[in-house]
Write an enzyme that holds these catalytic residues in place. Structure first.
Site, short mmCIF file in Angstrom:
data_model
loop_
_atom_site.label_atom_id
_atom_site.label_comp_id
_atom_site.label_asym_id
_atom_site.label_seq_id
_atom_site.Cartn_x
_atom_site.Cartn_y
_atom_site.Cartn_z
N ARG A 282 -10.87 -11.09 0.98
CA ARG A 282 -11.80 -12.04 0.34
C ARG A 282 -11.22 -13.44 0.30
O ARG A 282 -11.96 -14.42 0.31
CB ARG A 282 -12.17 -11.50 -1.06
CG ARG A 282 -11.05 -11.41 -2.01
CD ARG A 282 -11.34 -10.47 -3.19
NE ARG A 282 -11.27 -9.06 -2.82
CZ ARG A 282 -11.52 -8.06 -3.65
NH1 ARG A 282 -11.88 -8.29 -4.90
NH2 ARG A 282 -11.44 -6.81 -3.24
N LYS B 255 0.84 -1.20 0.00
CA LYS B 255 0.00 0.00 0.00
C LYS B 255 0.88 1.25 0.00
O LYS B 255 1.95 1.27 0.61
CB LYS B 255 -0.88 0.03 1.27
CG LYS B 255 -2.06 -0.91 1.20
CD LYS B 255 -2.91 -0.78 2.46
CE LYS B 255 -4.04 -1.78 2.45
NZ LYS B 255 -5.03 -1.55 1.39
N1 BES Z 1 -8.22 -3.67 3.93
C1 BES Z 1 -8.39 -3.16 2.62
C2 BES Z 1 -9.67 -2.36 2.45
C3 BES Z 1 -9.72 -1.04 3.16
C4 BES Z 1 -9.26 0.09 2.54
C5 BES Z 1 -10.31 -0.95 4.40
C6 BES Z 1 -9.35 1.32 3.19
C7 BES Z 1 -10.40 0.27 5.04
C8 BES Z 1 -9.91 1.40 4.44
C9 BES Z 1 -8.42 -4.31 1.62
O1 BES Z 1 -7.71 -5.44 1.95
C10 BES Z 1 -7.85 -3.77 0.35
O2 BES Z 1 -6.71 -3.42 0.36
N2 BES Z 1 -8.67 -3.69 -0.68
C11 BES Z 1 -8.25 -3.16 -1.92
C12 BES Z 1 -8.74 -4.09 -2.99
C13 BES Z 1 -8.16 -3.82 -4.35
C14 BES Z 1 -6.69 -4.20 -4.39
C15 BES Z 1 -8.93 -4.63 -5.37
C16 BES Z 1 -8.90 -1.79 -2.05
O3 BES Z 1 -10.02 -1.62 -1.64
O4 BES Z 1 -8.23 -0.88 -2.53
ZN ZN Z 2 -5.67 -5.36 1.39
#
Ligand code: BES
Ligand code: ZN
Ligand code: ZN
Length: 492
Positions: free
Chosen positions: A344, A271
């Site tokens: 997921r 991230k």
């Molecule tokens: N834990 C994150 C989702 C999230 C993002 C929760 C911001 C709370 C605040 C999740 O695991 C994630 O990183 N999702 C990605 C998915 C993408 C790579 C398809 C997202 O939402 O950007």
């Molecule tokens: Zn994630």
């Protein structure tokens, strides 16, 4: 530390400590007049009218003539829309005021039970606000002041009805506090194994807990969960929390499933922002743990199983890679297009395990699953998906009962085809088609074996970055009251 409650019969005159009185928009006192001295009220009203000309009326503390004690006067303005949220905010304002004093006892003079605006529900929301405002997380602050124990003395002509509601609220706030405590913990301390230990301690409340370590996860073929965890030094866990509220054989339980990523770095798809917030990525699991505690405290006559998948998404040398094809407990193969779409994957194994082992009559998962749900709904509403209309209706009723804001989002084969994969059974994200939260839900649906199922994406509601009228900055406890209310619906 929560309050101890005592319920007074009419005629007991409180003195020496703070008395809480309610007034309406025209400053008439609406607290039950069986407990009031008309002269005192008349003097207070005159004082308030004078004050309200000068300033906005938030709880105001005034001396009670001749007694040397004080009254905290609280206005309930029925000319404004009075939602559960507004009542809870009133309770929080009362709670915050009390924290500025050293008081250890309060006398709350509730309106008469038949009051049209501040009815039993409203009293329960105000009470919830008072209790929840007392929450704080001080585990790592050495100079923190120990919180004083507060005795709440309720003055009401309907003690049984009030007591029943307040017992329910107290159990929910206790579950929310557990949820918030777990979410506040930093990821160097709350590892998946440590989280599992914290869950094991719930046996104190009459729950039965089973922890699956990595050997057992391998024996269960939970390779989607294991793959996410393999880039971390910390081992993964699956925790099952059982409440045999209806029968010892746990027949036809409701399964509550939670995403417990103790830290989500994104993995190899690391991230670029919001990393400090990613300790909260176990919010779904914390919520399930909190709800199981509330359900056990209330001894609800329903069989319930909480299943939480606990892991850490890191980028160590053994980390899973974008383009890996991994297997899952269900037997389906998954192409990993992005290691940051890990929630997921761990839920795929947890949902399959729940269906196969517990044969639930309904299954609900909670997860901080996607940033996309924040784009769609911001921080006010959680996203709700379901494959079953009856479960959907029950959840909506529970949401109303618990004042949880939730919005029904669509599932549709048209979205489902976006995660079809040319070289595996499914891929873990759709590319270039938007609908990030919906396609995540479609992915989960493929692991639900047609059991009535709902998914709640709480990425926007599990914590707040600045304080609101009902919650301090940090974890909100969202979902605990919703799940408890849902199980109460099944208890009816
Ligand atoms: N834990 C994150 C989702 C999230 C993002 C929760 C911001 C709370 C605040 C999740 O695991 C994630 O990183 N999702 C990605 C998915 C993408 C790579 C398809 C997202 O939402 O950007
Ligand atoms: Zn994630
Ligand atoms: Zn995540």
């Amino acid at each position: 530390m929560l309050a101890e409650n005592t319920y007074n019969q009419p005629g007991i005159n409180p003195s020496e400590s703070l008395q809480i009185l309610f007034f309406d928009e025209s400053l008439s006192c609406i607290s039950d007049d069986q407990f009031l001295d008309p002269e005192v009220i008349s003097a207070l009203t005159t004082h308030l009218k004078h004050l309200s000309n000068q300033s906005k009326f938030s709880p105001v503390c005034l001396p009670i003539q001749h007694t040397g004690s004080y009254a905290l006067c609280v206005q309930i303005d029925a000319s404004k829309t009075l939602t559960p949220y507004a009542f809870q905010a009133t309770g929080v304002a009362i709670g915050k005021h009390i924290q500025t004093t050293d008081l250890s006892a309060l006398h709350i003079v509730w309106p008469a039970p038949q009051h049209s605006v501040v009815n039993l529900d409203a009293c329960a929301y105000i009470f919830k606000g008072i209790l929840s405002s007392r929450y704080s997380f001080q585990a790592y602050k050495h100079d923190s002041k120990p919180s004083t124990k507060l005795t709440l003395n309720h003055q009401t002509t309907s003690p049984e009805a009030l007591q029943k509601r307040f017992t329910q609220v107290t159990a929910v706030v206790t579950g929310e506090s557990l949820c918030k405590d777990l979410m506040h913990e930093p990821p160097n301390r709350l590892t998946p194994a440590n989280f599992a230990d914290r869950i094991a301690a719930l046996t104190e409340c009459g729950l039965t807990v089973d922890i699956l370590d990595e050997d057992k996860l391998r024996a269960e073929n939970m390779h989607a969960l294991l793959s996410v965890g393999q880039g971390s030094q910390q081992e993964s866990r699956l925790a099952c929390i059982r409440w045999s509220g209806k029968s010892q054989d746990l027949k036809d339980p409701i399964c509550l499933v939670g995403k417990g990523v103790c830290f989500d770095s994104g993995g190899i798809n690391i991230k670029l922002s919001s990393l400090v917030e990613m300790k909260y990525d176990m919010g779904g699991a914390a919520c399930v743990a909190g709800a199981m505690k509330s359900i056990a405290l209330l001894k609800l006559p329903v069989n319930v199983v909480g299943i939480v998948a606990l892991t850490e998404n890191m980028s160590g040398s053994n980390a899973y890679r974008p383009s890996d094809i991994i297997s899952s407990r269900s037997g389906k193969s998954i192409e990993v297009l992005n290691t940051d779409a890990e929630g997921r994957l761990i839920l795929a194994d947890a949902l399959d395990y729940a269906c196969d082992v517990y044969k639930p009559k309904a299954m609900i998962d909670l997860a901080t699953l996607t940033g996309a749900i924040i784009v769609a709904l911001g921080h006010e509403y959680a996203g709700l998906y379901s494959n079953d209309d009856t479960l959907l209706t029950t959840l909506k009723t529970a949401a109303t009962e618990s004042a949880s804001r939730i919005w029904h989002m669509p599932l549709d084969p048209a979205y489902d085809k976006l995660i079809d994969c040319p070289i595996a059974d499914v891929q873990n994200l759709s590319v270039g088609a938007g609908a990030g939260s919906i396609t995540a839900a479609q992915f989960l649906q493929r692991f639900t074996r047609d059991v009535p199922w709902a998914h709640i994406d709480i990425a926007g509601t599990a914590w707040v970055n600045s304080s609101t009228d009902i919650c301090a900055k940090g974890p909100t406890g969202y979902g605990v009251s919703l799940l408890t209310a849902l199980i109460e619906e099944y208890a009816k």
